[in-house]
Design a protein around this motif. Sequence first.
Motif, mmCIF file in Angstrom:
data_model
loop_
_atom_site.group_PDB
_atom_site.id
_atom_site.type_symbol
_atom_site.label_atom_id
_atom_site.label_comp_id
_atom_site.label_asym_id
_atom_site.label_seq_id
_atom_site.Cartn_x
_atom_site.Cartn_y
_atom_site.Cartn_z
ATOM 1 N N PHE A 47 1.039 -1.764 0.352
ATOM 2 C CA PHE A 47 -0.147 -0.170 0.012
ATOM 3 C C PHE A 47 1.041 1.335 0.014
ATOM 4 C CE2 PHE A 47 -2.404 -3.263 2.196
ATOM 5 C CZ PHE A 47 -2.987 -3.839 0.958
ATOM 6 N N GLY A 48 2.261 1.462 -0.205
ATOM 7 C CA GLY A 48 2.906 2.759 -0.235
ATOM 8 C C GLY A 48 3.961 2.076 0.583
ATOM 9 N N ALA A 49 4.957 3.109 1.149
ATOM 10 C CA ALA A 49 6.221 3.269 1.822
ATOM 11 C C ALA A 49 6.001 3.632 2.942
ATOM 12 C CB ALA A 49 7.391 3.540 0.746
ATOM 13 N N VAL A 50 6.494 2.767 3.677
ATOM 14 C CA VAL A 50 6.272 2.943 5.172
ATOM 15 C C VAL A 50 7.027 3.889 5.579
ATOM 16 C CG1 VAL A 50 5.350 2.926 7.124
ATOM 17 C CG2 VAL A 50 4.040 1.947 5.802
ATOM 18 N N VAL A 51 7.422 5.739 6.155
ATOM 19 C CA VAL A 51 8.306 6.459 6.397
ATOM 20 C C VAL A 51 9.006 6.784 7.887
ATOM 21 C CG1 VAL A 51 8.889 7.408 4.086
ATOM 22 C CG2 VAL A 51 7.314 8.136 5.712
ATOM 23 N N ARG A 52 7.624 6.048 8.583
ATOM 24 C CA ARG A 52 7.841 6.094 9.550
ATOM 25 C C ARG A 52 6.669 4.968 11.123
ATOM 26 N NH1 ARG A 52 4.308 8.066 14.411
ATOM 27 N NH2 ARG A 52 3.233 8.866 12.665
ATOM 28 N N PHE A 53 6.603 4.283 11.129
ATOM 29 C CA PHE A 53 5.757 3.679 12.048
ATOM 30 C C PHE A 53 6.165 3.559 13.425
ATOM 31 C CE2 PHE A 53 8.265 1.281 8.647
ATOM 32 C CZ PHE A 53 7.059 -0.555 8.490
ATOM 33 N N GLY A 54 4.536 4.026 14.065
ATOM 34 C CA GLY A 54 4.001 4.184 15.615
ATOM 35 C C GLY A 54 3.508 3.050 16.023
ATOM 36 N N LEU A 55 4.809 2.644 17.175
ATOM 37 C CA LEU A 55 4.304 1.024 17.443
ATOM 38 C C LEU A 55 4.574 1.346 19.177
ATOM 39 C CD1 LEU A 55 7.669 -0.841 15.858
ATOM 40 C CD2 LEU A 55 5.012 -1.140 15.140
ATOM 41 N N ARG A 56 2.722 0.413 20.108
ATOM 42 C CA ARG A 56 3.056 0.425 21.027
ATOM 43 C C ARG A 56 3.883 -0.324 21.766
ATOM 44 N NH1 ARG A 56 -2.605 -1.306 20.151
ATOM 45 N NH2 ARG A 56 -1.464 -2.577 19.911
ATOM 46 N N LEU A 57 4.097 0.312 22.777
ATOM 47 C CA LEU A 57 5.680 -0.635 23.485
ATOM 48 C C LEU A 57 4.688 -0.743 24.829
ATOM 49 C CD1 LEU A 57 8.232 2.293 23.646
ATOM 50 C CD2 LEU A 57 7.965 -0.055 22.274
ATOM 51 N N HIS A 58 5.550 -2.246 25.573
ATOM 52 C CA HIS A 58 4.923 -2.756 26.362
ATOM 53 C C HIS A 58 6.134 -2.558 27.854
ATOM 54 C CE1 HIS A 58 1.562 -4.648 24.514
ATOM 55 N NE2 HIS A 58 2.669 -4.468 23.001
ATOM 56 N N GLU A 59 5.406 -2.898 28.467
ATOM 57 C CA GLU A 59 6.868 -3.092 30.032
ATOM 58 C C GLU A 59 7.794 -4.216 29.820
ATOM 59 O OE1 GLU A 59 5.181 -1.759 33.801
ATOM 60 O OE2 GLU A 59 4.975 -0.273 33.368
ATOM 61 N N VAL A 60 9.016 -4.867 29.483
ATOM 62 C CA VAL A 60 9.754 -5.479 29.599
ATOM 63 C C VAL A 60 11.275 -5.386 30.041
ATOM 64 C CG1 VAL A 60 10.640 -7.197 28.064
ATOM 65 C CG2 VAL A 60 8.018 -6.252 27.652
ATOM 66 N N GLY A 61 11.779 -6.913 30.528
ATOM 67 C CA GLY A 61 13.366 -6.140 31.292
ATOM 68 C C GLY A 61 13.260 -5.473 31.987
ATOM 69 N N PRO A 62 14.626 -4.823 32.120
ATOM 70 C CA PRO A 62 15.853 -4.964 30.484
ATOM 71 C C PRO A 62 15.521 -6.992 30.590
ATOM 72 C CG PRO A 62 16.337 -3.876 32.204
ATOM 73 C CD PRO A 62 15.208 -3.567 33.277
ATOM 74 N N THR A 63 15.540 -6.754 32.080
ATOM 75 C CA THR A 63 16.360 -8.660 32.194
ATOM 76 C C THR A 63 15.228 -9.738 31.988
ATOM 77 O OG1 THR A 63 17.870 -8.133 33.810
ATOM 78 C CG2 THR A 63 17.611 -10.292 33.733
ATOM 79 N N ARG A 78 -7.067 -1.104 -4.333
ATOM 80 C CA ARG A 78 -7.668 -0.445 -5.438
ATOM 81 C C ARG A 78 -7.147 0.368 -5.325
ATOM 82 N NH1 ARG A 78 -12.391 -4.814 -8.359
ATOM 83 N NH2 ARG A 78 -10.379 -6.021 -9.170
ATOM 84 N N ARG A 79 -7.857 0.923 -3.706
ATOM 85 C CA ARG A 79 -7.939 2.661 -3.585
ATOM 86 C C ARG A 79 -6.690 3.468 -3.381
ATOM 87 N NH1 ARG A 79 -8.683 5.460 1.725
ATOM 88 N NH2 ARG A 79 -8.998 3.640 2.679
ATOM 89 N N VAL A 80 -5.987 2.885 -2.874
ATOM 90 C CA VAL A 80 -4.094 3.545 -2.177
ATOM 91 C C VAL A 80 -3.593 3.138 -3.781
ATOM 92 C CG1 VAL A 80 -4.837 3.304 -0.334
ATOM 93 C CG2 VAL A 80 -3.368 1.533 -1.404
ATOM 94 N N ASP A 81 -4.034 2.179 -4.433
ATOM 95 C CA ASP A 81 -2.295 1.932 -5.447
ATOM 96 C C ASP A 81 -3.358 1.176 -6.802
ATOM 97 O OD1 ASP A 81 -0.059 1.796 -7.132
ATOM 98 O OD2 ASP A 81 0.765 -0.260 -5.595
ATOM 99 N N PRO A 82 -4.148 1.607 -7.094
ATOM 100 C CA PRO A 82 -4.800 1.330 -7.978
ATOM 101 C C PRO A 82 -4.636 0.906 -9.706
ATOM 102 C CG PRO A 82 -4.802 3.164 -8.348
ATOM 103 C CD PRO A 82 -4.310 3.137 -7.438
ATOM 104 N N GLY A 83 -2.685 1.593 -9.794
ATOM 105 C CA GLY A 83 -2.096 1.279 -10.822
ATOM 106 C C GLY A 83 -0.898 0.058 -10.275
ATOM 107 N N ASN A 84 -1.000 -0.487 -9.255
ATOM 108 C CA ASN A 84 0.051 -1.979 -9.263
ATOM 109 C C ASN A 84 1.307 -1.309 -8.996
ATOM 110 O OD1 ASN A 84 0.766 -3.431 -7.606
ATOM 111 N ND2 ASN A 84 0.175 -5.795 -8.918
ATOM 112 N N LEU A 85 2.196 0.451 -8.675
ATOM 113 C CA LEU A 85 2.820 0.490 -8.430
ATOM 114 C C LEU A 85 3.955 -0.197 -7.934
ATOM 115 C CD1 LEU A 85 5.000 3.043 -10.111
ATOM 116 C CD2 LEU A 85 4.446 4.339 -7.934
ATOM 117 N N PHE A 86 2.924 -0.565 -6.554
ATOM 118 C CA PHE A 86 4.411 -0.715 -5.713
ATOM 119 C C PHE A 86 4.027 -2.456 -5.305
ATOM 120 C CE2 PHE A 86 3.749 2.786 -3.749
ATOM 121 C CZ PHE A 86 4.816 3.440 -3.084
ATOM 122 N N ARG A 87 4.509 -2.946 -6.568
ATOM 123 C CA ARG A 87 3.994 -5.222 -6.696
ATOM 124 C C ARG A 87 5.487 -5.736 -6.312
ATOM 125 N NH1 ARG A 87 4.381 -1.940 -11.621
ATOM 126 N NH2 ARG A 87 5.434 -2.530 -12.986
#
Length: 472
Positions: A196-212, A444-453
């Motif tokens: 659906f395109g080139a993702v240039v930033r991901f916003g990822l939810r974090l969880h309490e883990v570690g550090p050990t 079909r909505r965001v890349d109808p020409g299948n540029l990202f194939r």
Amino acid sequence: MNDLTISGTDKLADSLRGDLITSADPGYDQARTVWNGDIDRYPALIARCAGPDDVAAAVAFAAERALPIAVRGGGHSVAGHGLCDDGIVLDLSRMRTVRVDPQRRLAHVQGGALWQDVDPATQAHGLAVTGGIVSETGVGGLTLGGGIGHLMRRCGLTADNLVEADVVTADGSIVSVDATTDPEFLWGLRGGGGNFGAVVRFGLRLHEVGPTVLAGMIVHPLADAPAVLRRYRELIADAPEDLGTILNLRLAPAVPAIPAKLHGTPVVAINVCWSGDLDAGETYVRGLRSLGRPVLDTVARRPYVEFQQTVDQTSPPGKHYYWRSVDFGSLIDPVIDVIVEHASRITSPLAAVPIYHLGGAVSRIPEGGSAFGSRHAGHNINMFGAWEPEGDDRERHVTWVRDFSTAMAPHAVGRYVNFLNDEGSDGIRAAYGDRWQRLVALKRRVDPGNLFRYNFNIDPGRFDVDAGKEDA
């Protein structure tokens, strides 16, 4: 296609803060190299982008000239989706910034970042999100295809934790996507691959883990695998979600964590990562340690960041790789028999048979809740063929993988998109199952020409198998 025949190349180069590499440049061959040495493609142009505006300019350039686009984040795709022939590669390797917002428990990750960039940044705040098993894996490919890893049973897939994204779409626009602005687009990004395109930033939810964490491997001779797998099956049947385990059947690799006397010997390893209360983990892991008589036990309290890098040396860049994969229900006796039989015929010291225990948080999202499927599967198996680039018989290794895959097919309940290889359009269609038509509509909505194939492609003109007609 020769890059000199593409009009406007000089103008594009001048507009970029990054670099535009052509086949005439000395660094071209290095720039077109990806992790899987079995991939050998020749793009017309490689845009080494310095930021989102560079990506947008390169996409607009490609769209105007109908050039195929490949997006290279970490370049770790076994199918080589980060590289194309005669088109333009969007190389995001200069875009690796990670910014952590500990109050919101959110990581803002640029599209070219690797997991070795993310884990130290999030662990500085005692936080994490499910990441790749190999720290050199790109965040983009793993997230967009699903994202299985050590923390998935507790924290969900990486894709399940994608809450927002900035995407360069096929018209060169930069759009921000979240559950409010475009919930359907976000749904598709959570498992729909790079369609659906080139993702240039991901916003990822974090969880309490570690550090050990309590982590390491418990290794048995492969000859003991039938008994070990049956006991393992019983122990994980009601495993807490804090426990992540990955079985691995292979020849013991020559890495520092394994004594030299075991190198090259057939083994089955139980890779353990307990990310909850460590004292409770010690009690639970005691059962895993009691399976048979292991020849090696490295499970100990260690930094999560360190553990995330322990297997990096087992799949080095530049070797040749080919794999297949299926999701299946449980380790019933016939499945164990197939696994042990084919693992015993393994063709290379670089090859492996990792088996991922799913369930937990992965299964709590209903089928159709994201583009990722097989929420009901108990396990995923990756039949991982690998060999040296020179002087080896490729067909021997590929045949082993395909024969193994054929033997597992009767037990399959789905496929993990990120582990597809050359199954073709029918294999991709089958992997998405009931979600296919919804994905086609989004495409079909965001890349109808299948540029990202150059991906596990959702063709916007694909014949609708279920309806028996081509969508209008």
